[in-house]
Scaffold this active site. Structure first.
Site, PDB file in Angstrom:
ATOM      1  N   CYS A 129     -76.792   7.020 -19.779  1.00 43.73           N
ATOM      2  CA  CYS A 129     -77.157   5.735 -19.198  1.00 43.73           C
ATOM      3  C   CYS A 129     -78.158   6.005 -18.077  1.00 43.73           C
ATOM      4  CB  CYS A 129     -75.927   5.012 -18.650  1.00 43.73           C
ATOM      5  SG  CYS A 129     -75.154   5.858 -17.238  1.00 43.73           S
TER       6      CYS A 129
ATOM      7  N   CYS B  87     -74.959   6.787  -8.624  1.00 42.13           N
ATOM      8  CA  CYS B  87     -75.468   5.698  -9.462  1.00 42.13           C
ATOM      9  C   CYS B  87     -75.660   4.445  -8.610  1.00 42.13           C
ATOM     10  CB  CYS B  87     -74.470   5.414 -10.583  1.00 42.13           C
ATOM     11  SG  CYS B  87     -74.863   3.929 -11.545  1.00 42.13           S
TER      12      CYS B  87
ATOM     13  N   HIS C 116     -59.728   8.824 -10.554  1.00 43.41           N
ATOM     14  CA  HIS C 116     -61.124   9.040 -10.947  1.00 43.41           C
ATOM     15  C   HIS C 116     -61.995   9.208  -9.709  1.00 43.41           C
ATOM     16  CE1 HIS C 116     -65.119   8.274 -12.684  1.00 43.41           C
ATOM     17  NE2 HIS C 116     -64.578   8.639 -13.837  1.00 43.41           N
TER      18      HIS C 116
ATOM     19  N   GLU D 188     -64.963   8.301  -9.000  1.00 37.77           N
ATOM     20  CA  GLU D 188     -65.676   7.089  -8.575  1.00 37.77           C
ATOM     21  C   GLU D 188     -64.772   6.212  -7.716  1.00 37.77           C
ATOM     22  OE1 GLU D 188     -67.156   2.880 -10.401  1.00 37.77           O
ATOM     23  OE2 GLU D 188     -67.644   4.639 -11.609  1.00 37.77           O
TER      24      GLU D 188
ATOM     25  N   THR E 158     -66.962   1.077 -12.448  1.00 44.71           N
ATOM     26  CA  THR E 158     -68.098   0.665 -13.289  1.00 44.71           C
ATOM     27  C   THR E 158     -67.861   0.896 -14.771  1.00 44.71           C
ATOM     28  OG1 THR E 158     -69.162   2.821 -12.978  1.00 44.71           O
ATOM     29  CG2 THR E 158     -69.825   1.043 -11.479  1.00 44.71           C
TER      30      THR E 158
ATOM     31  N   SER F 175     -64.440  12.467 -19.153  1.00 46.94           N
ATOM     32  CA  SER F 175     -65.291  11.288 -18.994  1.00 46.94           C
ATOM     33  C   SER F 175     -64.497  10.007 -19.195  1.00 46.94           C
ATOM     34  CB  SER F 175     -66.446  11.342 -20.000  1.00 46.94           C
ATOM     35  OG  SER F 175     -67.121  10.112 -20.082  1.00 46.94           O
TER      36      SER F 175
ATOM     37  N   SER G 112     -72.390  10.215 -20.409  1.00 43.44           N
ATOM     38  CA  SER G 112     -72.730  11.553 -19.910  1.00 43.44           C
ATOM     39  C   SER G 112     -73.039  12.530 -21.040  1.00 43.44           C
ATOM     40  CB  SER G 112     -71.580  12.109 -19.063  1.00 43.44           C
ATOM     41  OG  SER G 112     -71.334  11.290 -17.940  1.00 43.44           O
TER      42      SER G 112
END
Length: 283
Positions: free
Chosen positions: A12, A98, A126, A128, A166, A222, A266
């Site tokens: 992405c 990101c 996670h 993030e 996200t 992932s 990824s």
């Protein structure tokens, strides 16, 4: 055998941007380079960067031990504390977070400062989500399941600000928000699932509905690839989760007339192309 490859499969925008930033630093070759955590959740990419001299640090103690060099913030983002440490040590900072994740950091920072209680829809372990929590100055709760949403009881009496990891499952996000909304709290909902994730999940679901077998390619850690696998598995029983071609048992595919292929955000294009070519050539 017909092979359908998802148009949205592969890197992405945010992941490509992060990886490119690291390789740009490698080309400069002026000082030691490390990433805070794996730059993306793909072991093949991380191994290639390691061969080029890029190391990975995974803790605050390791960061504090650095005396020089460049530190690249990974695509998942990090807590404010990490920026402060890098600045205090005079290290060179390259921020590859990101932009969609940075947007969430700004939201929770602003909402926390104004007195809101933050709810993050996502996986608490996670990176993030760990980073997002690090920008909250007040109460914050992470909710991943319907049971957690049902059991949630607000104690602060403040307005609830709901954001999402996200890469979370779009339909599941809406379901959890619906559960929380029925509790009658003062709520503001900000759907922060990135468009690329939503489009990728929608396309994967559509392909999985029409094929005999589905191959989902991505790193084992992932989150967005795991979500793709869950979505595809719900639509197609013969769904396989692989990291590279080595993991694919081609002997399980011969009886299939149509196979679909998708990949996490990824996953490099060369791995997708290798799997696609092999499936076509074998059958």
């Amino acid at each position: 055998m017909e092979v359908i490859v998802a148009k949205t499969a592969g890197f992405c925008f945010g992941v490509k941007r992060a990886v490119d930033k690291v390789y740009e630093q490698v080309e400069k070759g002026t000082e030691p380079i490390c990433t805070y955590g794996p730059i993306i959740h793909n072991e093949e990419v991380v191994k290639d960067l390691e061969r080029k001299g890029v190391s990975v640090i995974n803790s605050v103690s390791e960061l504090k031990a650095l005396k020089e060099g460049t530190v690249v913030i990974r695509s998942h983002g990090v807590a404010k504390e990490i920026y402060d440490i890098i600045e205090s040590k005079g290290l060179h900072l390259v921020d590859a977070t990101c932009p969609f994740v940075l947007k969430i950091h700004n939201i929770v920072k602003k909402e926390s400062a104004s007195g809101s209680e933050i709810i993050i829809i996502g996986n608490d372990q996670h990176p993030e989500v760990e980073g997002i929590k690090g920008w909250c100055s007040g109460p914050v709760t992470v909710i991943e399941s319907a049971a957690e949403a049902e059991n949630f009881v607000q104690e602060s009496g403040k307005r609830l600000c709901i954001v999402s990891q996200t890469t979370f499952n779009y339909n599941k996000f809406n379901k959890l928000v619906e559960i929380l909304s029925k509790k009658g709290y003062d709520i503001i909902v900000l759907n922060t699932i990135c468009n690329a994730t939503e489009e990728r999940q929608t396309e994967a679901r559509a392909i999985a509905k029409r094929v005999d077998g589905m191959i989902v390619i991505g790193g084992r850690h992932s989150s967005n690839t795991q979500k793709l696998f869950e979505i595809c598995k719900n639509e197609c029983e013969n769904t396989y989760y692989i990291q590279t071609l080595v993991d694919l048992d081609v002997h399980s595919l011969p009886s299939m007339g149509c196979v679909g292929i998708t990949a996490g955000a990824s996953t490099p294009n060369n791995i997708i192309e290798e799997v696609q070519k092999n499936v076509r050539n074998e059958f």
